[in-house]
Each structure stands twice: as structure tokens, then as C-alpha cells.
Design a protein around this motif. Structure first.
Motif, short mmCIF file in Angstrom:
data_model
loop_
_atom_site.label_atom_id
_atom_site.label_comp_id
_atom_site.label_asym_id
_atom_site.label_seq_id
_atom_site.Cartn_x
_atom_site.Cartn_y
_atom_site.Cartn_z
N ASP A 64 -163.38 71.02 53.66
CA ASP A 64 -162.08 71.45 53.13
C ASP A 64 -162.22 72.24 51.83
O ASP A 64 -161.51 73.23 51.63
CB ASP A 64 -161.18 70.23 52.88
CG ASP A 64 -160.34 69.88 54.11
OD1 ASP A 64 -159.91 70.81 54.82
OD2 ASP A 64 -160.12 68.68 54.35
N LYS A 101 -161.35 64.64 60.18
CA LYS A 101 -160.43 65.75 59.95
C LYS A 101 -160.91 66.72 58.88
O LYS A 101 -160.18 67.64 58.50
CB LYS A 101 -159.06 65.21 59.54
CG LYS A 101 -158.40 64.29 60.55
CD LYS A 101 -157.05 63.80 60.06
CE LYS A 101 -156.39 62.88 61.06
NZ LYS A 101 -155.06 62.40 60.60
N VAL A 132 -159.79 70.68 58.32
CA VAL A 132 -158.53 71.09 58.95
C VAL A 132 -157.56 71.66 57.92
O VAL A 132 -156.95 72.72 58.14
CB VAL A 132 -157.90 69.90 59.71
CG1 VAL A 132 -156.53 70.30 60.27
CG2 VAL A 132 -158.83 69.45 60.84
N LYS A 133 -157.41 71.00 56.78
CA LYS A 133 -156.52 71.51 55.74
C LYS A 133 -157.01 72.88 55.24
O LYS A 133 -156.22 73.80 55.04
CB LYS A 133 -156.44 70.54 54.57
CG LYS A 133 -155.72 69.24 54.89
CD LYS A 133 -155.71 68.31 53.68
CE LYS A 133 -155.01 66.99 54.00
NZ LYS A 133 -155.07 66.06 52.84
N HIS A 137 -156.25 75.62 57.65
CA HIS A 137 -154.85 76.05 57.50
C HIS A 137 -154.72 77.05 56.35
O HIS A 137 -153.96 78.02 56.45
CB HIS A 137 -153.95 74.84 57.25
CG HIS A 137 -153.47 74.16 58.49
ND1 HIS A 137 -152.52 74.70 59.33
CD2 HIS A 137 -153.81 72.96 59.04
CE1 HIS A 137 -152.29 73.89 60.34
NE2 HIS A 137 -153.07 72.83 60.20
N GLU A 172 -158.37 68.21 65.85
CA GLU A 172 -157.30 68.19 64.84
C GLU A 172 -156.88 69.60 64.47
O GLU A 172 -155.69 69.87 64.25
CB GLU A 172 -157.77 67.43 63.59
CG GLU A 172 -157.81 65.93 63.75
CD GLU A 172 -156.43 65.33 63.96
OE1 GLU A 172 -155.48 65.78 63.28
OE2 GLU A 172 -156.30 64.43 64.79
N ALA A 173 -157.84 70.50 64.40
CA ALA A 173 -157.52 71.90 64.07
C ALA A 173 -156.65 72.53 65.15
O ALA A 173 -155.71 73.29 64.84
CB ALA A 173 -158.81 72.70 63.89
N LYS A 232 -154.74 70.75 67.38
CA LYS A 232 -153.48 70.01 67.47
C LYS A 232 -152.49 70.41 66.38
O LYS A 232 -151.29 70.48 66.61
CB LYS A 232 -153.77 68.50 67.38
CG LYS A 232 -152.54 67.62 67.58
CD LYS A 232 -152.91 66.15 67.69
CE LYS A 232 -153.37 65.60 66.36
NZ LYS A 232 -153.61 64.14 66.42
N THR A 233 -153.00 70.70 65.19
CA THR A 233 -152.12 71.03 64.07
C THR A 233 -151.85 72.52 63.95
O THR A 233 -151.13 72.95 63.05
CB THR A 233 -152.73 70.53 62.74
OG1 THR A 233 -153.99 71.18 62.52
CG2 THR A 233 -152.94 69.02 62.77
N GLY A 234 -152.46 73.32 64.82
CA GLY A 234 -152.20 74.76 64.80
C GLY A 234 -153.02 75.54 63.80
O GLY A 234 -152.74 76.71 63.53
N ALA A 235 -154.06 74.91 63.23
CA ALA A 235 -154.89 75.61 62.25
C ALA A 235 -155.80 76.64 62.90
O ALA A 235 -156.15 77.65 62.29
CB ALA A 235 -155.75 74.61 61.46
#
Length: 364
Positions: free
Chosen positions: A276, A300, A303-304, A307, A332-333, A335-338
């Protein structure tokens, strides 16, 4: 991965059953004591070498095999190759790296043969060190045991990826940032050698790996890549065609005029280095001219930051589920749209070569 790792029968009360393989009785005793501190793991059996381990694998059907590298009669590499060809299941390499050049090359050969991850063999220690080392080992075993739980989608079920209008870009791609965890060394050894020797961007990589192995990983990759692979130096100015890793237990970010900044700041969400932090920093400096790639791994981390790269207009890529050892971070990337694109390792190589060629055409 070419080989599908199949699940095995559960132990008592659903415990993870482990077969320990090491030629040292002292190490076997120490590992047994460490694993016994976890209520979720039990020792299925022990063996002193690969030849002794094979019939025990057939008889005991362990969920995970933890093996040393150097053993008489049949070493860890031969054992791992046999397991992957005949009775696939997760293999964790528990080994000491004494000679960084010789030993690390052998350890990473095990990973290339199909072992999931590596862990530093414990030494004799005081009570506090023992419990810390036991927690780390047991945590790694749980991650490795979970590898076969992740269901693999057929190719037809893959997540659709958004098209990139890269031909319409006005600027160059200036950097690639990669974050990866469990299963990473094998994957990096597939992707990074696919880049041409005149690759037009620096590549920054954060790999979660046990202490004692990062220098060996860098040495191993450097021997197999056309590009230079190195441990980054503080305040170094990144150069095109060089692949940078942080030293162990060190965060790597891009700061102040694009230079590399290394820090011993506290772990972020349990990780040092943290993906991150790398991704967030390249998003701020390179903005829409960076490619962020998140690969196999539990959790995760990254992932942030992915984004952040996406919000600045950069390209974001996640590894496809069917090619992952562990689909946690890429999952996670997605699923969250990143992640804008979801690609296999070979597709990632192709994409990076396309970006590189666009740079060269743009420069020309």
C-alpha cells in the motif's frame, strides 16, 4: 499454475495435519514444539529425508508438508518434485540460508518445482523468541494450508476487464509497481524474465517473504532476468530497466523528486514492506504514468494503494484467479473495483511489452 493442488482429508476436529521432513532430530523436536502451541495444527508425522517421507505421505495424507532443503538420500528438491507429480499438496520449505548465493538458489529452485512458500528455520532461542517464532511459523502453515481452498474459476467465468485506450495516451508510461505475497517468487521468476533488456521503465517490487530470503530472491532473479535486479538504495534515483526491491523489514516509497526512500517505520497492517505504501507513493509522484500490478497473496495489502493509482489515472492490473496460488490480494482488488484489467501472467508480460513499445514509439 500448471498443477492443481488438491485438498486432503481433515485432521481431528478439523485441524491442519503437517508432515515435518528434516534430517536433524533437534530441528524436528523444535518444530514440533512450535507447532504444538497452535490449537489448529497437529503433527501427522515426521521423516528424516525425502525417501522416508514418501511412504508417510501416502499413509498419513497430511494437509501440508514442511521440508528442509539439504537432506541425505533424497533432498527437498527431489521430494517437492515427487509430490507435485504424484500427490500434489501444499509444500512449505523450512530452511536456513547460510550461503546467500548457493543456498538461496537451491531454495528458490524448490519454489520453482512447486513449493508454495519459504520460511526461515528457527534457531535455539529464549522463551520470548520461541513464542514469536512459533506464531510466525504457524501463521505461515495456515496460509499455505489454505492454498487449495481457493476455488479456481474456468476461463469463461473470468471477470470482464475494461478496455484501455492506451493508443490515445499523450504521455509515456514512466514506472511499474508490483505487489505480491504468497506464491510470489515463482510468479516473479515467470514475469520479470519476460521483459526486454532495454525496458524503458524502472520496476518497483514489494514481495512479502520471510526474513533471511529477500537477498537470495534478488540474486536468483538477477541471474534469470535480462534486466538488473537489485536491492534499492536510499535516495537513489530510479533508472529505466532496473528492478528494485527493498531490503527486508523496510518500506520502499517514491519521494522528493522521484527518488527512492527507504524507511523502518512501523509495519502497516502487519506488513513491512507494505505494498500500500509503495502504490500510494507512486500514484502521487507518477500519477497517470504508472502501471500498478497486484499479484498472488493472502490479505488486502496493496488494494488501497491500487485505488490511489486508479484515481490518478494510472493503469491497474490484478492477476487472474485461475493463475493465482492465493487469490486474496488480487481478489480484493477485483471485488472493490481497484483493478481495471484482470490478466494471467503471460498476459501481464504482453501488456508490459506493449506499454514499453508505446514508450519507444512515443520517444521516437
Amino acid at each position: 499454475m500448471d498443477k492443481t493442488i488438491q485438498g486432503t482429508s481433515s485432521g481431528s476436529a478439523g485441524k491442519i495435519r503437517v508432515l515435518l521432513v528434516d534430517d536433524s532430530l533437534l530441528v524436528l523436536e523444535l518444530l514440533t514444539r512450535m507447532i504444538s502451541t497452535s490449537p489448529d495444527i497437529e503433527i501427522a508425522g515426521t521423516a528424516r529425508n525425502g525417501k522416508e517421507a514418501i511412504p508417510k505421505i501416502e499413509l498419513l495424507n497430511p494437509d501440508v508438508v514442511c521440508t528442509d532443503l539439504e537432506m541425505p538420500l533424497m533432498d527437498g528438491l527431489e521430494l517437492t518434485s515427487y509430490i507435485m507429480q504424484n500427490t500434489p499438496r501444499p509444500v512449505l520449505v523450512v530452511s536456513s540460508v547460510v550461503d546467500q548465493t548457493r543456498d538461496s538458489a537451491n531454495v528458490f529452485a524448490l519454489l520453482k518445482a512447486g513449493a508454495v512458500d519459504v520460511h526461515q528455520k528457527p534457531n535455539l532461542m529464549n522463551n520470548e523468541d520461541f513464542h514469536k517464532a512459533a506464531r510466525e511459523l504457524n501463521s505461515k502453515i495456515k496460509v499455505v494450508a489454505g492454498v487449495y481452498i481457493f476455488k479456481r474459476k474456468p476461463a469463461s467465468d473470468r471477470v470482464a476487464t475494461a478496455p484501455l485506450n492506451i493508443q490515445q495516451r499523450k504521455g509515456r508510461f514512466r514506472a511499474v509497481a508490483i505487489g505480491v505475497s504468497t506464491g510470489g517468487p515463482q510468479l516473479l521468476a515467470e514475469i520479470l524474465p519476460g521483459l526486454p533488456k532495454d525496458f524503458s521503465m524502472p520496476v518497483f517490487v514489494v514481495q512479502h517473504i520471510s526474513d533471511g530470503f529477500i537477498q537470495g530472491l534478488v540474486n536468483w532473479l538477477d541471474k534469470n532476468c535480462a534486466l538488473e535486479v537489485k536491492i534499492a538504495e536510499n535516495w537513489e534515483s530510479p533508472k529505466p530497466g532496473v528492478i528494485y526491491f527493498p531490503e527486508e523489514q523496510t518500506h520502499l516509497t517514491i519521494e522528493r523528486g522521484g527518488r527512492i526512500f527507504l524507511s523502518k517505520d512501523p509495519p502497516l497492517d502487519g506488513h513491512r514492506p507494505a505494498v500500500d505504501l509503495l502504490f500510494s507513493s507512486v500514484a502521487e509522484y507518477y500519477r497517470d504514468s504508472v502501471v500498478g500490478i497486484i499479484l498472488t497473496g493472502m490479505g488486502k495489502d496493496g488494494v488501497k494503494g491500487l485505488h490511489r493509482i486508479k484515481s490518478r489515472g494510472g493503469v491497474t492490473i490484478a492477476q487472474s484467479e485461475e493463475s493465482c496460488v492465493v487469490y486474496g490480494m488480487p481478489g480484493e482488488a477485483v471485488k472493490t473495483g481497484a483493478a481495471v484489467k484482470v490478466l494471467s501472467p503471460s498476459e501481464i508480460i504482453r501488456e508490459l511489452i506493449i506499454f514499453d513499445q508505446l514508450n519507444k514509439n512515443h520517444h521516437g
